[in-house]
Motif scaffolding. Sequence first.
Motif, PDB file in Angstrom:
ATOM      1  N   SER A   1       0.857  -1.173   0.000  1.00 32.91           N
ATOM      2  CA  SER A   1       0.000   0.000   0.000  1.00 32.91           C
ATOM      3  C   SER A   1       0.893   1.223   0.000  1.00 32.91           C
ATOM      4  O   SER A   1       2.096   1.121   0.228  1.00 32.91           O
TER       5      SER A   1
ATOM      6  N   GLN B   1       0.961   5.739   0.822  1.00 31.98           N
ATOM      7  CA  GLN B   1       0.288   6.938   1.313  1.00 31.98           C
ATOM      8  C   GLN B   1       1.096   8.148   0.906  1.00 31.98           C
ATOM      9  O   GLN B   1       2.254   8.307   1.309  1.00 31.98           O
TER      10      GLN B   1
ATOM     11  N   LYS C   1      -2.965  12.528   1.606  1.00 37.70           N
ATOM     12  CA  LYS C   1      -3.918  11.604   1.005  1.00 37.70           C
ATOM     13  C   LYS C   1      -4.086  10.373   1.886  1.00 37.70           C
ATOM     14  O   LYS C   1      -3.251  10.075   2.734  1.00 37.70           O
ATOM     15  N   GLN C   2      -5.166   9.657   1.644  1.00 34.15           N
ATOM     16  CA  GLN C   2      -5.405   8.424   2.370  1.00 34.15           C
ATOM     17  C   GLN C   2      -4.521   7.308   1.837  1.00 34.15           C
ATOM     18  O   GLN C   2      -4.115   7.316   0.671  1.00 34.15           O
ATOM     19  N   ARG C   3      -4.259   6.346   2.693  1.00 36.66           N
ATOM     20  CA  ARG C   3      -3.493   5.184   2.265  1.00 36.66           C
ATOM     21  C   ARG C   3      -4.314   4.386   1.272  1.00 36.66           C
ATOM     22  O   ARG C   3      -5.522   4.223   1.435  1.00 36.66           O
ATOM     23  N   GLU C   4      -3.659   3.896   0.221  1.00 37.43           N
ATOM     24  CA  GLU C   4      -4.360   3.123  -0.795  1.00 37.43           C
ATOM     25  C   GLU C   4      -3.596   1.839  -1.088  1.00 37.43           C
ATOM     26  O   GLU C   4      -2.369   1.795  -1.026  1.00 37.43           O
ATOM     27  N   SER C   5      -4.352   0.814  -1.429  1.00 35.40           N
ATOM     28  CA  SER C   5      -3.734  -0.450  -1.816  1.00 35.40           C
ATOM     29  C   SER C   5      -3.146  -0.315  -3.209  1.00 35.40           C
ATOM     30  O   SER C   5      -3.782   0.220  -4.115  1.00 35.40           O
ATOM     31  N   VAL C   6      -1.932  -0.812  -3.383  1.00 33.19           N
ATOM     32  CA  VAL C   6      -1.256  -0.751  -4.676  1.00 33.19           C
ATOM     33  C   VAL C   6      -1.316  -2.102  -5.368  1.00 33.19           C
ATOM     34  O   VAL C   6      -1.677  -2.193  -6.538  1.00 33.19           O
TER      35      VAL C   6
ATOM     36  N   ALA D   1      -3.990  -1.786  -8.234  1.00 38.65           N
ATOM     37  CA  ALA D   1      -4.730  -0.545  -8.388  1.00 38.65           C
ATOM     38  C   ALA D   1      -4.690  -0.131  -9.862  1.00 38.65           C
ATOM     39  O   ALA D   1      -3.683  -0.359 -10.553  1.00 38.65           O
TER      40      ALA D   1
ATOM     41  N   SER E   1      -4.262   2.619 -11.160  1.00 41.06           N
ATOM     42  CA  SER E   1      -3.240   3.630 -11.439  1.00 41.06           C
ATOM     43  C   SER E   1      -1.859   3.027 -11.695  1.00 41.06           C
ATOM     44  O   SER E   1      -0.979   3.713 -12.231  1.00 41.06           O
TER      45      SER E   1
END
Length: 114
Positions: A36, A38, A42-47, A59, A61
């Motif tokens: 993940s 961050q 911004k909020q933490r996001e799963s990669v 993800a 992106s």
Amino acid sequence: VQLQASGGGLVQAGGSLRLSCVASGIRGRLSLMGWSRQAPGKQRESVATMTLGGNTNYADSVKGRFAVSRDNAKNTIYLQMNSLKPEDTAVYYCTTTILGNDYWGQGTQVTVSS
């Protein structure tokens, strides 16, 4: 469980980096491992995630640019990041889920300059 990530750094846009993470303090193999990130503000996001059986999830992106892999015998996960963009700049965390509980490592900084 302890998750030790490494491999971050400063790279120019278009460059590549490879992150590594070793999980310790647990017996057996981890079913699900992943990464993940961050970015500031911004909020933490799963990669990316990868199961013990090799199923992956990315993800949107990072699809086509990042590749996750594992060495199950060593409870180690990797993240090959290619064609890096400035928007990939973030602290990257190694993650795992055990019995419904999420665990995070200390993170490694990835900075992509334009």
